[in-house]
Design a protein around this motif. Structure first.
Motif, PDB file in Angstrom:
ATOM      1  N   LEU A  18       0.765  -0.995  -0.166  1.00 15.10           N
ATOM      2  CA  LEU A  18       0.030   0.051   0.211  1.00 15.10           C
ATOM      3  C   LEU A  18       0.816   1.013  -0.029  1.00 15.10           C
ATOM      4  O   LEU A  18       0.471   1.992  -0.355  1.00 15.10           O
ATOM      5  N   ALA A  19       1.840   1.336   0.709  1.00 21.11           N
ATOM      6  CA  ALA A  19       2.595   2.596   0.790  1.00 21.11           C
ATOM      7  C   ALA A  19       3.465   2.858  -0.251  1.00 21.11           C
ATOM      8  O   ALA A  19       3.519   4.179  -0.999  1.00 21.11           O
ATOM      9  N   ARG A  20       3.866   1.552  -0.997  1.00 20.92           N
ATOM     10  CA  ARG A  20       4.723   1.570  -2.598  1.00 20.92           C
ATOM     11  C   ARG A  20       3.814   2.303  -3.292  1.00 20.92           C
ATOM     12  O   ARG A  20       3.987   3.291  -4.627  1.00 20.92           O
ATOM     13  N   ARG A  21       2.508   1.676  -3.557  1.00 10.11           N
ATOM     14  CA  ARG A  21       1.205   2.410  -4.060  1.00 10.11           C
ATOM     15  C   ARG A  21       1.104   3.497  -4.325  1.00 10.11           C
ATOM     16  O   ARG A  21       0.797   3.956  -4.871  1.00 10.11           O
ATOM     17  N   GLU A  22       0.970   4.074  -2.992  1.00 13.73           N
ATOM     18  CA  GLU A  22       0.312   5.661  -2.027  1.00 13.73           C
ATOM     19  C   GLU A  22       1.539   7.036  -2.632  1.00 13.73           C
ATOM     20  O   GLU A  22       1.124   7.325  -2.743  1.00 13.73           O
ATOM     21  N   ILE A  23       2.997   6.236  -2.608  1.00 16.24           N
ATOM     22  CA  ILE A  23       3.831   7.214  -2.781  1.00 16.24           C
ATOM     23  C   ILE A  23       3.666   7.706  -3.806  1.00 16.24           C
ATOM     24  O   ILE A  23       3.934   9.411  -3.398  1.00 16.24           O
ATOM     25  N   TRP A  24       3.970   7.503  -4.726  1.00 13.89           N
ATOM     26  CA  TRP A  24       3.763   8.012  -6.487  1.00 13.89           C
ATOM     27  C   TRP A  24       3.321   9.574  -6.237  1.00 13.89           C
ATOM     28  O   TRP A  24       3.335  10.823  -6.713  1.00 13.89           O
ATOM     29  N   PRO A  25       1.713   8.849  -6.119  1.00 11.95           N
ATOM     30  CA  PRO A  25       0.446  10.133  -6.789  1.00 11.95           C
ATOM     31  C   PRO A  25       1.596  10.976  -5.179  1.00 11.95           C
ATOM     32  O   PRO A  25       1.103  12.620  -5.215  1.00 11.95           O
ATOM     33  N   LEU A  26       1.639  10.936  -4.017  1.00 11.62           N
ATOM     34  CA  LEU A  26       1.676  11.891  -3.405  1.00 11.62           C
ATOM     35  C   LEU A  26       2.506  12.776  -3.508  1.00 11.62           C
ATOM     36  O   LEU A  26       2.867  14.372  -3.190  1.00 11.62           O
ATOM     37  N   LEU A  27       3.738  12.100  -4.154  1.00 12.50           N
ATOM     38  CA  LEU A  27       5.406  12.609  -4.554  1.00 12.50           C
ATOM     39  C   LEU A  27       4.492  14.098  -5.620  1.00 12.50           C
ATOM     40  O   LEU A  27       5.241  14.806  -5.808  1.00 12.50           O
ATOM     41  N   ALA A  28       4.030  13.021  -6.952  1.00  8.40           N
ATOM     42  CA  ALA A  28       3.385  14.261  -7.851  1.00  8.40           C
ATOM     43  C   ALA A  28       2.491  15.764  -7.166  1.00  8.40           C
ATOM     44  O   ALA A  28       2.588  16.705  -7.308  1.00  8.40           O
ATOM     45  N   VAL A  29       1.600  15.155  -6.074  1.00  6.83           N
ATOM     46  CA  VAL A  29       0.886  16.700  -5.395  1.00  6.83           C
ATOM     47  C   VAL A  29       2.527  17.614  -5.107  1.00  6.83           C
ATOM     48  O   VAL A  29       2.350  18.525  -4.496  1.00  6.83           O
ATOM     49  N   LEU A  30       2.980  16.769  -4.058  1.00  2.81           N
ATOM     50  CA  LEU A  30       3.508  18.322  -4.242  1.00  2.81           C
ATOM     51  C   LEU A  30       4.375  18.266  -4.977  1.00  2.81           C
ATOM     52  O   LEU A  30       5.268  19.765  -4.793  1.00  2.81           O
ATOM     53  N   LEU A  31       4.830  17.530  -6.052  1.00  2.00           N
ATOM     54  CA  LEU A  31       5.508  18.719  -7.622  1.00  2.00           C
ATOM     55  C   LEU A  31       4.721  19.174  -8.057  1.00  2.00           C
ATOM     56  O   LEU A  31       5.026  20.471  -8.017  1.00  2.00           O
ATOM     57  N   VAL A  32       2.978  19.014  -8.213  1.00  2.00           N
ATOM     58  CA  VAL A  32       2.647  19.986  -8.714  1.00  2.00           C
ATOM     59  C   VAL A  32       2.293  21.662  -7.799  1.00  2.00           C
ATOM     60  O   VAL A  32       2.322  22.838  -8.084  1.00  2.00           O
ATOM     61  N   ALA A  33       1.930  21.168  -6.294  1.00  2.00           N
ATOM     62  CA  ALA A  33       2.669  22.352  -5.782  1.00  2.00           C
ATOM     63  C   ALA A  33       3.358  22.790  -5.673  1.00  2.00           C
ATOM     64  O   ALA A  33       3.547  24.421  -5.903  1.00  2.00           O
ATOM     65  N   GLY A  34       4.756  22.270  -5.553  1.00  2.00           N
ATOM     66  CA  GLY A  34       5.795  22.998  -5.946  1.00  2.00           C
ATOM     67  C   GLY A  34       6.082  23.784  -7.315  1.00  2.00           C
ATOM     68  O   GLY A  34       6.619  24.719  -7.433  1.00  2.00           O
ATOM     69  N   GLY A  35       5.969  22.873  -7.901  1.00  2.00           N
ATOM     70  CA  GLY A  35       4.725  23.391  -9.900  1.00  2.00           C
ATOM     71  C   GLY A  35       4.998  25.115  -9.465  1.00  2.00           C
ATOM     72  O   GLY A  35       5.446  26.312 -10.294  1.00  2.00           O
ATOM     73  N   LEU A  36       3.991  25.146  -9.060  1.00  2.00           N
ATOM     74  CA  LEU A  36       3.114  25.935  -8.743  1.00  2.00           C
ATOM     75  C   LEU A  36       3.681  27.421  -8.224  1.00  2.00           C
ATOM     76  O   LEU A  36       3.277  28.955  -8.577  1.00  2.00           O
ATOM     77  N   LEU A  37       4.068  27.513  -7.189  1.00  2.00           N
ATOM     78  CA  LEU A  37       4.937  28.086  -6.250  1.00  2.00           C
ATOM     79  C   LEU A  37       6.285  28.858  -6.575  1.00  2.00           C
ATOM     80  O   LEU A  37       6.250  29.700  -6.726  1.00  2.00           O
ATOM     81  N   ALA A  38       7.188  27.980  -7.891  1.00  2.30           N
ATOM     82  CA  ALA A  38       7.822  28.442  -8.269  1.00  2.30           C
ATOM     83  C   ALA A  38       7.092  29.350  -9.486  1.00  2.30           C
ATOM     84  O   ALA A  38       7.978  30.651  -9.667  1.00  2.30           O
ATOM     85  N   PHE A  39       6.841  29.006 -10.069  1.00  2.55           N
ATOM     86  CA  PHE A  39       6.046  29.645 -11.277  1.00  2.55           C
ATOM     87  C   PHE A  39       5.674  31.455 -10.584  1.00  2.55           C
ATOM     88  O   PHE A  39       5.487  31.973 -11.391  1.00  2.55           O
ATOM     89  N   GLY A  40       4.998  30.990  -8.977  1.00  4.83           N
ATOM     90  CA  GLY A  40       4.517  32.516  -8.829  1.00  4.83           C
ATOM     91  C   GLY A  40       5.131  32.841  -8.819  1.00  4.83           C
ATOM     92  O   GLY A  40       5.545  34.526  -9.315  1.00  4.83           O
ATOM     93  N   LYS A  41       6.287  32.689  -7.998  1.00  2.62           N
ATOM     94  CA  LYS A  41       7.598  33.351  -7.568  1.00  2.62           C
ATOM     95  C   LYS A  41       8.138  33.580  -8.294  1.00  2.62           C
ATOM     96  O   LYS A  41       8.925  35.126  -8.365  1.00  2.62           O
ATOM     97  N   LEU A  42       8.748  32.828  -9.703  1.00  5.77           N
ATOM     98  CA  LEU A  42       9.232  33.842 -11.527  1.00  5.77           C
ATOM     99  C   LEU A  42       8.008  34.645 -11.690  1.00  5.77           C
ATOM    100  O   LEU A  42       8.898  35.587 -11.653  1.00  5.77           O
ATOM    101  N   ALA A  43       7.295  34.716 -11.876  1.00  5.33           N
ATOM    102  CA  ALA A  43       6.007  35.349 -12.120  1.00  5.33           C
ATOM    103  C   ALA A  43       6.191  37.190 -11.152  1.00  5.33           C
ATOM    104  O   ALA A  43       6.843  38.377 -12.272  1.00  5.33           O
ATOM    105  N   GLU A  44       6.365  37.078  -9.995  1.00  2.00           N
ATOM    106  CA  GLU A  44       6.278  37.773  -9.080  1.00  2.00           C
ATOM    107  C   GLU A  44       7.864  38.738  -9.499  1.00  2.00           C
ATOM    108  O   GLU A  44       8.066  39.461  -9.846  1.00  2.00           O
ATOM    109  N   GLU A  45       9.007  38.441  -9.664  1.00  2.22           N
ATOM    110  CA  GLU A  45      10.248  38.773  -9.899  1.00  2.22           C
ATOM    111  C   GLU A  45      10.134  39.176 -11.070  1.00  2.22           C
ATOM    112  O   GLU A  45      10.745  40.719 -11.511  1.00  2.22           O
ATOM    113  N   VAL A  46       9.464  38.082 -12.242  1.00  2.00           N
ATOM    114  CA  VAL A  46       9.213  39.913 -13.375  1.00  2.00           C
ATOM    115  C   VAL A  46       9.014  40.700 -13.470  1.00  2.00           C
ATOM    116  O   VAL A  46       9.514  41.931 -13.817  1.00  2.00           O
ATOM    117  N   LEU A  47       7.913  40.202 -12.958  1.00  2.00           N
ATOM    118  CA  LEU A  47       6.681  41.253 -12.900  1.00  2.00           C
ATOM    119  C   LEU A  47       7.561  42.678 -12.049  1.00  2.00           C
ATOM    120  O   LEU A  47       7.194  44.058 -12.782  1.00  2.00           O
TER     121      LEU A  47
END
Length: 247
Positions: A18-47
């Motif tokens: 069960l842990a192996r099955r659920e670890i990848w979705p959890l990591l994917a959710v973290l990647l989505v959150a990290g990607g959104l934060l990174a884009f938001g920070k870049l956009a703010e710095e550019v503006l």
């Protein structure tokens, strides 16, 4: 009947599975959150104009100091960059997407084909919206080595290549059983994505932060659709992985 001495061992194996099955979705959710934060920070710095020094330094580092119209390296490198950058164009990405959809339809993966169409089509629409929102001017620091027609932020080629190749890779591994083939698909998607984005800076048509932002959004979009595919697959709405092939 299972002997009592084996029951703790079986429970431990089920927990690990069960842990192996659920670890990848959890990591994917973290990647989505990290990607959104990174884009938001870049956009703010550019503006706010805080990325100007970095952007100019990278663009100038890729040009002959004696002639800013000449990218560094021999002429064949510049020609190769033009060829590579076309892999992120709307025409090429549309043809590749249609080819993949055609393949999925032929092997009776109709739900996966519909998912590919929705994810890539939605990503192209998102790219157009973001360019319209930010309306950043193209770099004029160095001459452009290829024609450009739209706004600069985020890089459409970087974003579209990331969301298309990574989305296709992420969705195709959901209907592929071989681990070796899965690794190959993702590796190819990542390499092509980086080459296309790098070519845009080398050719002088994008600021480096445009490309970084495009990668952030494209990779986030691909990860998000991988999660959607996984959820639908577990519900039975998307075809499950095929029969295991020997590696």
């Amino acid at each position: 009947m299972v002997p009592d001495r084996l029951k703790p061992h079986m429970r431990w194996e089920r927990w690990l599975g069960l842990a192996r099955r659920e670890i990848w979705p959890l990591l994917a959710v973290l990647l989505v959150a990290g990607g959104l934060l990174a884009f938001g920070k870049l956009a703010e710095e550019v503006l706010e104009g805080d990325t100007g020094a970095f952007d100019r330094a990278v663009l100038l580092a890729l040009r002959n100091p004696a002639d800013l119209s000449d990218p560094i390296g021999p002429g064949w490198v510049e020609e190769m960059a033009r060829d590579v950058t076309s892999l992120g164009s709307h025409a090429i990405l549309t043809l590749i997407t249609l080819a993949v959809i055609g393949y999925l339809m032929m092997v009776r993966k109709r739900a996966a084909a519909l998912l590919v169409f929705a994810s890539i089509g939605g990503g192209m629409l998102l790219s157009a919206v973001l360019k319209h929102v930010f309306e950043r001017a193209r770099p004029e620091l160095v001459p452009h080595a290829v024609p450009v027609y739209t706004a600069s932020f985020p890089s459409g080629h970087a974003m579209l290549s990331a969301l298309t190749y990574l989305t296709l890779g992420a969705l195709l591994i959901r209907v592929e059983s071989s681990r070796r083939v899965k690794a190959y698909l993702i590796a190819v998607a990542i390499i092509v994505t980086f080459l296309v984005g790098g070519s845009r800076v080398y050719l002088g048509v994008h600021w480096p932060t445009d490309v970084l932002a495009g990668w952030c959004v494209g990779a986030t979009w691909a990860t998000l659709w991988w999660l959607v595919a996984l959820w639908l697959q577990r519900r039975g709405d998307v075809e499950r992985e095929g029969r295991k092939e020997p590696d």
